[in-house]
Design a protein around this motif. Structure first.
Motif, PDB file in Angstrom:
ATOM      1  N   ASP A  52      38.154  -5.568  -6.031  1.00  0.00           N
ATOM      2  CA  ASP A  52      37.978  -5.195  -4.614  1.00  0.00           C
ATOM      3  C   ASP A  52      37.487  -6.345  -3.748  1.00  0.00           C
ATOM      4  O   ASP A  52      38.004  -6.587  -2.663  1.00  0.00           O
ATOM      5  CB  ASP A  52      36.972  -4.044  -4.495  1.00  0.00           C
ATOM      6  CG  ASP A  52      37.633  -2.723  -4.807  1.00  0.00           C
ATOM      7  OD1 ASP A  52      38.817  -2.752  -5.182  1.00  0.00           O
ATOM      8  OD2 ASP A  52      36.966  -1.670  -4.684  1.00  0.00           O
ATOM      9  N   ASN A  53      36.439  -7.047  -4.265  1.00  0.00           N
ATOM     10  CA  ASN A  53      35.871  -8.137  -3.460  1.00  0.00           C
ATOM     11  C   ASN A  53      36.898  -9.215  -3.193  1.00  0.00           C
ATOM     12  O   ASN A  53      36.914  -9.816  -2.123  1.00  0.00           O
ATOM     13  CB  ASN A  53      34.669  -8.760  -4.171  1.00  0.00           C
ATOM     14  CG  ASN A  53      33.454  -7.844  -4.109  1.00  0.00           C
ATOM     15  OD1 ASN A  53      33.280  -7.119  -3.135  1.00  0.00           O
ATOM     16  ND2 ASN A  53      32.641  -7.870  -5.149  1.00  0.00           N
ATOM     17  N   TYR A  54      37.760  -9.453  -4.192  1.00  0.00           N
ATOM     18  CA  TYR A  54      38.750 -10.522  -4.029  1.00  0.00           C
ATOM     19  C   TYR A  54      39.878 -10.111  -3.085  1.00  0.00           C
ATOM     20  O   TYR A  54      40.335 -10.911  -2.275  1.00  0.00           O
ATOM     21  CB  TYR A  54      39.294 -10.966  -5.397  1.00  0.00           C
ATOM     22  CG  TYR A  54      38.231 -11.712  -6.164  1.00  0.00           C
ATOM     23  CD1 TYR A  54      38.048 -13.075  -5.957  1.00  0.00           C
ATOM     24  CD2 TYR A  54      37.372 -11.054  -7.030  1.00  0.00           C
ATOM     25  CE1 TYR A  54      37.039 -13.764  -6.626  1.00  0.00           C
ATOM     26  CE2 TYR A  54      36.369 -11.731  -7.699  1.00  0.00           C
ATOM     27  CZ  TYR A  54      36.209 -13.086  -7.497  1.00  0.00           C
ATOM     28  OH  TYR A  54      35.213 -13.767  -8.140  1.00  0.00           O
ATOM     29  N   THR A  55      40.296  -8.848  -3.183  1.00  0.00           N
ATOM     30  CA  THR A  55      41.352  -8.422  -2.248  1.00  0.00           C
ATOM     31  C   THR A  55      40.807  -8.432  -0.819  1.00  0.00           C
ATOM     32  O   THR A  55      41.489  -8.845   0.119  1.00  0.00           O
ATOM     33  CB  THR A  55      41.883  -7.015  -2.596  1.00  0.00           C
ATOM     34  OG1 THR A  55      40.776  -6.184  -2.904  1.00  0.00           O
ATOM     35  CG2 THR A  55      42.827  -7.044  -3.759  1.00  0.00           C
ATOM     36  N   ARG A  56      39.540  -8.035  -0.685  1.00  0.00           N
ATOM     37  CA  ARG A  56      38.922  -8.045   0.641  1.00  0.00           C
ATOM     38  C   ARG A  56      38.787  -9.488   1.148  1.00  0.00           C
ATOM     39  O   ARG A  56      39.044  -9.775   2.317  1.00  0.00           O
ATOM     40  CB  ARG A  56      37.545  -7.389   0.516  1.00  0.00           C
ATOM     41  CG  ARG A  56      36.811  -7.269   1.816  1.00  0.00           C
ATOM     42  CD  ARG A  56      35.472  -6.583   1.595  1.00  0.00           C
ATOM     43  NE  ARG A  56      34.548  -6.967   2.637  1.00  0.00           N
ATOM     44  CZ  ARG A  56      33.261  -6.760   2.581  1.00  0.00           C
ATOM     45  NH1 ARG A  56      32.722  -6.193   1.515  1.00  0.00           N
ATOM     46  NH2 ARG A  56      32.465  -7.118   3.567  1.00  0.00           N
ATOM     47  N   LEU A  57      38.411 -10.357   0.212  1.00  0.00           N
ATOM     48  CA  LEU A  57      38.185 -11.764   0.542  1.00  0.00           C
ATOM     49  C   LEU A  57      39.451 -12.420   1.079  1.00  0.00           C
ATOM     50  O   LEU A  57      39.436 -13.095   2.108  1.00  0.00           O
ATOM     51  CB  LEU A  57      37.733 -12.478  -0.725  1.00  0.00           C
ATOM     52  CG  LEU A  57      37.200 -13.885  -0.618  1.00  0.00           C
ATOM     53  CD1 LEU A  57      35.886 -13.867   0.111  1.00  0.00           C
ATOM     54  CD2 LEU A  57      36.987 -14.459  -2.012  1.00  0.00           C
ATOM     55  N   THR A 272      32.289 -17.848  -6.291  1.00  0.00           N
ATOM     56  CA  THR A 272      33.177 -18.103  -7.423  1.00  0.00           C
ATOM     57  C   THR A 272      34.416 -18.875  -6.963  1.00  0.00           C
ATOM     58  O   THR A 272      34.817 -19.862  -7.584  1.00  0.00           O
ATOM     59  CB  THR A 272      33.612 -16.774  -8.086  1.00  0.00           C
ATOM     60  OG1 THR A 272      32.431 -16.059  -8.435  1.00  0.00           O
ATOM     61  CG2 THR A 272      34.444 -16.999  -9.326  1.00  0.00           C
ATOM     62  N   VAL A 273      35.014 -18.406  -5.856  1.00  0.00           N
ATOM     63  CA  VAL A 273      36.212 -19.088  -5.350  1.00  0.00           C
ATOM     64  C   VAL A 273      35.872 -20.536  -4.998  1.00  0.00           C
ATOM     65  O   VAL A 273      36.607 -21.469  -5.346  1.00  0.00           O
ATOM     66  CB  VAL A 273      36.786 -18.344  -4.120  1.00  0.00           C
ATOM     67  CG1 VAL A 273      37.909 -19.145  -3.476  1.00  0.00           C
ATOM     68  CG2 VAL A 273      37.283 -16.972  -4.526  1.00  0.00           C
ATOM     69  N   LEU A 274      34.713 -20.714  -4.347  1.00  0.00           N
ATOM     70  CA  LEU A 274      34.303 -22.066  -3.954  1.00  0.00           C
ATOM     71  C   LEU A 274      34.132 -22.954  -5.185  1.00  0.00           C
ATOM     72  O   LEU A 274      34.580 -24.111  -5.208  1.00  0.00           O
ATOM     73  CB  LEU A 274      32.989 -21.980  -3.157  1.00  0.00           C
ATOM     74  CG  LEU A 274      32.450 -23.285  -2.602  1.00  0.00           C
ATOM     75  CD1 LEU A 274      33.442 -23.914  -1.630  1.00  0.00           C
ATOM     76  CD2 LEU A 274      31.118 -23.049  -1.880  1.00  0.00           C
ATOM     77  N   THR A 275      33.510 -22.397  -6.226  1.00  0.00           N
ATOM     78  CA  THR A 275      33.306 -23.173  -7.459  1.00  0.00           C
ATOM     79  C   THR A 275      34.655 -23.558  -8.067  1.00  0.00           C
ATOM     80  O   THR A 275      34.845 -24.690  -8.505  1.00  0.00           O
ATOM     81  CB  THR A 275      32.509 -22.344  -8.492  1.00  0.00           C
ATOM     82  OG1 THR A 275      31.381 -21.803  -7.823  1.00  0.00           O
ATOM     83  CG2 THR A 275      32.050 -23.201  -9.657  1.00  0.00           C
ATOM     84  N   LEU A 276      35.584 -22.607  -8.085  1.00  0.00           N
ATOM     85  CA  LEU A 276      36.898 -22.901  -8.663  1.00  0.00           C
ATOM     86  C   LEU A 276      37.599 -24.006  -7.878  1.00  0.00           C
ATOM     87  O   LEU A 276      38.200 -24.903  -8.460  1.00  0.00           O
ATOM     88  CB  LEU A 276      37.768 -21.639  -8.702  1.00  0.00           C
ATOM     89  CG  LEU A 276      37.278 -20.572  -9.692  1.00  0.00           C
ATOM     90  CD1 LEU A 276      38.147 -19.317  -9.602  1.00  0.00           C
ATOM     91  CD2 LEU A 276      37.288 -21.107 -11.125  1.00  0.00           C
TER      92      LEU A 276
END
Lengths: 293, 433
Positions: A52-57, A272-276
């Motif tokens: 959910d958080n990723y689809t929202r993101l 997490t996305v930023l780290t990746l």
């Protein structure tokens, strides 16, 4: 004893750093990844939320805007300082050091490095004063020159460029110091030979300086790009992401969700996305560097 | 499967360690040994509250021989950002000052981190000392929504937004203290015509959004506030109240009542420029009162309530809360009780604060009297409308960004209202409304 079994003995010495690395990097990172799959307010029980958080993101305009701003900050914190740093370092080393004296070169190098020594909060507050729309030094100067004063950090059109200029000032000393130390190991014979052959300063810079200190350039670009990706302090002190999100960056956006909105799951997903992204950038640079060497 | 709880405990412990800087002593003495009351608050030592609570600490130590008060001064931001984690750890203090509202005290109460103070409030008579509107922020229901349910905090002072004005500048411009909204805008016009921007504003922090809210309140009735703040009904962001607020705010910038370059200014900039006499008017809360009294030397100043409004941004002050993990709850209750006593309340009132249980005859300073009388006008007419950033966690930033767009003219009123409606509705969905 075979070579292999003797080598195995060295692993003991790596153990402390391995434990530390696991405790302060691997575990928190994995936890962050885990929390990114939950809805959680920071205390109490997290609720599993899947992706959910990723689809929202990925549908969140503010998230994309924050990354666009981040690209601008990579230009301001990595690319521009590297270019200016190269020219400055070469000038200091090649011209000031030789014509005026090594002391003058060291003094100037220290002066360029000064912003790096200042705590970011102090630098930010001082720049906030300089750029204050009503009684800032910059606008006073512009008025003296008969120019129109500007709302540097408060106008959405000017806020990001203003922050970029401040970051160039803040970053410049670091490449200068690294490049100057890099230049020390270049064989002077190369420059002498080129000079005898009649090469201009620009040709020597282009054909000797840059290729010789390429490893330093990679290190500076990599570390400054990472610093730009996770920039937080200057944004927090100068603009808090404003006005109206004009200077929002992913780390500040993540912080807002973690601490201001008690939206820890979403904040963790951003982190997490930023780290990746940072890992991908690092691997990319390392690959290029390996190929080159 | 990752163990979030263990991780959180670890993070909380680290945060607590960092916060305490290793100066803490073990505070779980044997029952018969010396005891310690661990107290945290974030009021400046020179503020009205700081002075009153220092006196309360003295009285507490005098009446509790063998008990030491360990006071730790915290920063507002420090507690705001890490309260949840600290209170969830063993490092929680016994009594702590904490921000009131659904997104703060309400959230912690819902998570079971605060002690239910209902029986103490009745036993010690706090419920009689506080007026119903002041009590709103003390009580939270099981969803963490204020106004009903158990007591999770005790406010012992109050605050409200008012208009501060430079009497000398008003006299010079021939402007009388306005009593109606029309007179107020006429006064603003007079200043603009004379080449002065009348209102000091900080757009990067709370001041601008409070003006926006005051404008909405000028068209609002209590049910609107209850819908917006207490979720009793549907908050309509495109209704006449917020539409009027956004349109008028943008219009005020256009007319020059508010400086076009104020979007990046902080609250401190606003205060300092008013204190420096650069603006004749500042619209902000009673928390500025003591500072203005101490620092304005060059001109006469006064205050008035926002003309024409029956309601104003305002509420109880911050709360005393007792963490669920507090080790000396009985001492915490005793301390709160002392801060509610008449002499402490009178001291608070005479130092430039707004007491909630003072003896009005004992307030001798005329300026403090005016401040308290104005609060009483609001409080007795059910005029405290809380603050616009309370309804949802993180709403403060949403409103800052929205109002910055109005100042800069980068978005229309309608776009701004959509932008502030979305996170509000998201929060409603989160809490199951």
């Amino acid at each position: 004893m075979t070579t292999r079994s003797r080598d195995r003995g060295y692993w003991v010495f790596l153990l402390p750093s391995f434990v530390l690395f696991t405790a302060v990097i691997v575990v928190p990172f994995l936890m962050n990844v885990g929390i990114g799959f939950t809805r959680w307010q920071g205390v109490g029980d997290p609720r599993w939320a899947g992706l959910d958080n990723y689809t929202r993101l990925f549908a969140d305009e503010r998230f994309w805007a924050s990354f666009r701003n981040n690209v601008a900050l990579i230009v301001a914190m990595a690319i521009v300082p590297t270019i200016i740093g190269l020219v400055l370092a070469a000038t200091l080393f090649d011209y000031v050091g030789k014509k005026v004296g090594p002391r003058a070169a060291s003094l100037l190098r220290a002066a360029y490095y000064l912003p790096q020594v200042l705590p970011v909060a102090v630098a930010g507050i001082v720049w906030g004063w300089i750029m204050h729309p009503q009684f800032g030094a910059l606008n006073e100067l512009l008025k003296l020159l008969g120019m129109e004063p500007r709302n540097w950090l408060g106008d959405p059109g000017w806020a990001l460029p203003s922050v970029m200029v401040i970051m160039v000032w803040f970053q410049i000393g670091y490449p200068v110091v690294i490049f100057m130390s890099g230049l020390q190991r270049v064989d002077p014979a190369l420059y002498e030979a080129a000079e005898i052959d009649g090469a201009t300063w620009w040709r020597r810079f282009w054909h000797i300086t840059i290729p010789q200190i390429r490893p330093e350039i990679y290190v500076v670009l990599l570390t400054c790009t990472i610093a730009a990706l996770k920039v937080f302090g200057p944004i927090f002190v100068l603009t808090r992401g404003g006005p109206g999100g004009a200077t929002l960056v992913p780390s500040y956006f993540s912080y807002q969700n973690f601490f201001e909105k008690a939206n820890v799951g979403y904040g963790a997903a951003i982190a997490t996305v930023l780290t990746l992204v940072i890992i991908v950038v690092t691997v990319f640079f390392m690959r290029i560097q390996d190929k080159e060497s | 499967m990752f163990k979030v709880r263990t991780g959180v405990a670890l993070v909380a412990a680290l945060v607590a360690l960092a916060a305490c800087g290793g100066t803490d002593q073990a505070d779980t003495p044997a029952a018969d040994g010396p005891r310690t009351l661990k107290l945290w608050h974030y009021e400046g030592a020179d503020s009205a509250m700081g002075k009153a609570w220092a006196e309360a600490v003295k009285q507490f130590e005098a009446s509790h021989p063998g008990v030491t008060v360990t006071f730790e001064a915290k920063a507002f931001e420090q507690i705001r950002q890490s309260a949840g984690m600290i209170l969830n750890s063993d490092e929680a203090p016994d009594v702590m000052e904490y921000n009131k509202g659904n997104a703060t005290a309400g959230l912690l109460s819902k998570q079971g981190l605060l002690t239910d103070l209902t029986s103490e409030a009745t036993k010690r008579g706090w419920d009689k000392l506080l007026s119903p509107s002041v009590q709103t922020t003390a009580r939270y229901d099981e969803r963490g929504v204020m106004g009903a349910g158990n007591w999770y905090g005790v406010p012992n002072y109050a605050e409200y937004v008012m208009v501060y004005y430079n009497k000398d500048a008003f006299k010079k411009a021939g402007v009388e203290v306005p009593t109606t909204f029309e007179e107020f805008t006429a006064a603003l016009d007079t200043f603009v015509k004379a080449g002065t921007t009348p209102i000091a504003v900080g757009g990067a922090e709370y001041p601008a959004q409070q003006i926006f809210y005051q404008l909405a309140l000028s068209k609002a009735q209590r049910p609107w506030v209850d819908a917006f703040q207490l979720y009793k009904g549907k908050a309509d962001f495109k209704g006449p109240e917020f539409t009027y607020a956004a349109d008028t705010f943008a219009d005020w910038v256009k007319k020059g009542y508010i400086a076009k370059d104020s979007a990046a200014l902080k609250a401190e900039d606003m205060g300092v420029s008013f204190i420096g006499g650069k603006y004749p008017i500042m619209i902000s809360g009673s928390w500025w009162y003591g500072r203005l009294a101490a620092e304005i030397k060059d001109f006469e100043w006064g205050t008035f309530l926002w003309p024409g409004n029956t309601m104003s941004a305002g509420s109880s002050g911050n709360l005393w809360v007792v963490p669920e993990n507090a080790k000396n709850k009985d001492l915490a209750y005793d301390f709160i009780d002392i801060t509610m006593k008449k002499d402490i309340q009178n001291l608070l009132g005479n130092s430039g604060g707004v007491p909630v249980a003072a003896d009005t005859a004992a307030i001798t300073d005329p300026k403090s009297k005016e401040l308290i009388e104005n609060f009483n006008k609001l409080s007795t007419s059910d005029g405290l409308a809380f603050y616009p950033d309370w309804p949802a966690p993180g709403y403060y930033d949403v409103l800052v960004a929205g109002v910055q767009h109005l100042i800069n003219g980068t978005k229309t009123s309608g776009q701004v209202l959509d932008e502030i409606a979305a996170p509000y509705d998201e929060n409603l969905a989160d809490i199951g409304n």
